[in-house]
Design a protein around this motif. Structure first.
Motif, PDB file in Angstrom:
ATOM      1  N   UNK A 114       0.832  -1.213   0.000  1.00 57.15           N
ATOM      2  CA  UNK A 114       0.000   0.000   0.000  1.00 57.15           C
ATOM      3  C   UNK A 114       0.864   1.260   0.000  1.00 57.15           C
ATOM      4  N   UNK A 115       1.935   1.267   0.786  1.00 63.37           N
ATOM      5  CA  UNK A 115       2.828   2.429   0.829  1.00 63.37           C
ATOM      6  C   UNK A 115       3.532   2.637  -0.518  1.00 63.37           C
ATOM      7  N   UNK A 116       4.005   1.558  -1.124  1.00 63.00           N
ATOM      8  CA  UNK A 116       4.652   1.663  -2.434  1.00 63.00           C
ATOM      9  C   UNK A 116       3.657   2.155  -3.487  1.00 63.00           C
ATOM     10  N   UNK A 117       2.414   1.692  -3.389  1.00 61.34           N
ATOM     11  CA  UNK A 117       1.368   2.127  -4.316  1.00 61.34           C
ATOM     12  C   UNK A 117       1.087   3.614  -4.153  1.00 61.34           C
ATOM     13  N   UNK A 118       0.998   4.088  -2.927  1.00 61.81           N
ATOM     14  CA  UNK A 118       0.764   5.510  -2.674  1.00 61.81           C
ATOM     15  C   UNK A 118       1.893   6.362  -3.257  1.00 61.81           C
ATOM     16  N   UNK A 119       3.131   5.896  -3.124  1.00 63.31           N
ATOM     17  CA  UNK A 119       4.272   6.618  -3.698  1.00 63.31           C
ATOM     18  C   UNK A 119       4.163   6.662  -5.220  1.00 63.31           C
ATOM     19  N   UNK A 120       3.813   5.530  -5.819  1.00 61.29           N
ATOM     20  CA  UNK A 120       3.655   5.475  -7.271  1.00 61.29           C
ATOM     21  C   UNK A 120       2.592   6.457  -7.737  1.00 61.29           C
ATOM     22  N   UNK A 121       1.438   6.446  -7.097  1.00 54.05           N
ATOM     23  CA  UNK A 121       0.347   7.342  -7.496  1.00 54.05           C
ATOM     24  C   UNK A 121       0.777   8.799  -7.354  1.00 54.05           C
ATOM     25  N   UNK A 122       1.475   9.125  -6.269  1.00 54.75           N
ATOM     26  CA  UNK A 122       1.952  10.499  -6.077  1.00 54.75           C
ATOM     27  C   UNK A 122       2.923  10.911  -7.179  1.00 54.75           C
ATOM     28  N   UNK A 123       3.836  10.017  -7.556  1.00 53.25           N
ATOM     29  CA  UNK A 123       4.791  10.317  -8.623  1.00 53.25           C
ATOM     30  C   UNK A 123       4.073  10.536  -9.958  1.00 53.25           C
ATOM     31  N   UNK A 124       3.122   9.658 -10.261  1.00 50.95           N
ATOM     32  CA  UNK A 124       2.398   9.790 -11.523  1.00 50.95           C
ATOM     33  C   UNK A 124       1.510  11.030 -11.541  1.00 50.95           C
TER      34      UNK A 124
END
Length: 144
Positions: A114-124
């Protein structure tokens, strides 16, 4: 886990509420254009492929699904998707992840994902500010 990822919900899928619509809405909400949608898909594809390669059962039974990019039944065409190709591809991959991989994760692995996903979404989302084009006012999944 249901609700943490755009493909993880199952309620209503038997009655026409296809996850591809939820995924399409997720892309629209975050203003992901086609390139960013593919980047989002690719991140999940790479993660799922690595997980399958590390799990002996999944590797033996499902490893062939990752011989082609993208995977799934919608990967060869987009005849009725009105520029929502990656939402349908993510639906196929997401169903695989939801049904076969997420149940194998323990509590800590779920939270790390979930944390890695949140980082990905923020970057995109940061990249989306310059490239976003709104979707047209027509149905996204018409067959004609």
């Amino acid at each position: 886990m249901s609700g943490h990822f755009p493909f993880s919900g199952t309620q209503g899928t038997r009655y026409g509420l296809a996850p591809r619509m939820t995924i399409s809405a997720f892309f629209e909400k975050n203003q992901f254009g086609k390139e960013l949608q593919e980047s989002y898909y690719k991140w999940w594809y790479d993660w799922a492929k690595a997980f399958v390669e590390q799990d002996a059962d999944l590797k033996a039974t499902m490893g062939l699904r990752f011989q082609h990019y993208p995977m799934g039944q919608h990967s060869e065409h987009s005849f009725h998707l009105n520029d929502k190709y990656w939402a349908s591809c993510m639906d196929d991959l997401g169903g695989f992840i939801r049904n076969l991989i997420l149940p194998k994760l323990d509590h800590d692995a779920e939270h790390k994902l979930e944390e890695e996903h949140e980082k990905l979404v923020a970057e995109l989302k940061a990249k989306a500010a310059d490239t976003y084009e709104p979707v047209p006012d027509v149905g996204h999944f018409r067959h004609v």
